[in-house]
Design an enzyme around this catalytic site. Sequence first.
Site, PDB file in Angstrom:
ATOM      1  CD  GLU A 137      -2.531   4.009  -6.015  1.00 24.59           C
ATOM      2  OE1 GLU A 137      -1.696   4.159  -5.121  1.00 24.59           O
ATOM      3  OE2 GLU A 137      -2.458   4.571  -7.125  1.00 24.59           O
ATOM      4  CG  PHE A 169      -1.722  -1.244   1.394  1.00 29.40           C
ATOM      5  CD1 PHE A 169      -2.535  -1.745   0.391  1.00 29.40           C
ATOM      6  CD2 PHE A 169      -1.620  -1.964   2.574  1.00 29.40           C
ATOM      7  CE1 PHE A 169      -3.240  -2.926   0.564  1.00 29.40           C
ATOM      8  CE2 PHE A 169      -2.310  -3.140   2.769  1.00 29.40           C
ATOM      9  CZ  PHE A 169      -3.116  -3.622   1.751  1.00 29.40           C
TER      10      PHE A 169
END
Length: 512
Positions: A457, A76
């Site tokens: 995303e 992430f």
Amino acid sequence: MAEADHKILSAEIKLGSQYYFYMETQTALAVPDEDNCIVVYSSIQAPEYAESTISRCLGIPEHNVCVITRRVGGGFGGKAMKAIPVATACALAAYNLRRPVRMYMNWKTDMKTTGGRHPMEVTYNVGFKEDGKITALHLDILINAGIGTDISPIIPLFMVGAIKKYDWGAFSFDIKVCRTNHSSKSAMRGPGEVQGTFISEAVIEHVASVLSMDVDSFNMCNKWRQRGISRVPIVHEVLLRSNPGKVSILGDGSVAVEVGGIELGQGLWTKVKQMTAFSLSAIKCDGMGDFLDKIRIIQANTLSLIQEGLTAGSTTSECSCEAVRICCNILVERLTRIKENLQEQMGSVEWGILILEVEVNLLTGQTTILQSDIIYDCGQSLNPAVDLGQIEGAFVQGIGFFMLEEYLSNSDGLVIPEGTWTYKIPTIETIPRQFNVEIMNSGHHKKRLLSSKASGEPPLLLAVLVHCATRAVIKEARKQLLRWKGLNESDSTFQLEVPATMSIVKKLQCLL
């Protein structure tokens, strides 16, 4: 601003941080090698960056440093820059002691040092017409970068791109990246874009609230449970990076593939294997059978495949697949000529939309997502099953940012949470009770790599809708309270913080 019928001046928004909470904390293993070399196994999204840093730290050439990354247990963005100090410290100890050294961080240390998403303080002035048309918007944004630079200077670029999804008329901004005594902040899934999306929706919601432009019949009939529904568009600009690839066909017909991207759990290797099998199937040789079983993806090695770059931005899968496709096309062309010669001699041979409904218990402040319906444009998806998981995972992580996760620091800049006892991430009780996701195939597009669209995303940005719907519920609850008291309902302006935790929601309803 002069053309506006109404103005909102010096309104404020505060956005908190968010911790990565990956499955695997920062870790590395360094092993001294012959000829003054060192091999480092690192859980990192950018092996090449670690290689360069280790080289400078040890005072040896980069070709004496080999960084290997087989896979990363969740990243992430937290394994991009933040993994470099761990790998370098591990390499330094191994190089000086001339023996293998392994390092890993426990959760407490990882949470206090890794940083997370950038907190922000926003002040805005907006002017708008009686019909709701916005004529001008000015933003003053303070970005908390922490003690170090990291990627903070590029956050404003991503923010502005997300904010510009609406026509604001005369749009201006003043963004300052601030150095503070907090831990250094870094890239976190959708860096800048998540905050930019929320800011734009907060402004729209504020304008709509002033003009009293929404109604909900369900909430008029229920005292202790209120519902909210909201619709939010998103715009996510992706940046394409060059990405290397290498495909080798071995003597027994098996295939070894190397790509610059790192497997983070996003399904990159699965997509690369499929692309390899699809591209090489053009050879049409007998006995190929299930070609996927003959393909192996090799771990990333900085000395085997140079210029690997950074795995981030939701486009690494597409770029890696494109590199592999080009390699395979070259091999197919070569093998086709060989096949023809043998025959002569032998005679045979990716946009998204979300509609969501929430219910809030007015006595406790608990928000329940009753149903969410996501339609997501993946272009021509490389693997719908993998993309589906990415869409669902990103959306749930966004729920954590907007509704649950308080990544707080004390007055000394030290992170307060030390684990899941004090830092609350999404659970099975958090996800929508009815979670519908449909992947839309928008067909071939010559300007997109393999006609695919990013899925890592952009779906996270849709989670702003949960916050917006919760705000709508609170607004109706406040109106209901005013009706009970026989007061004017026109003034329903308030600011709902991020994250909108149970205590905050309960407090804003003004029932206590």
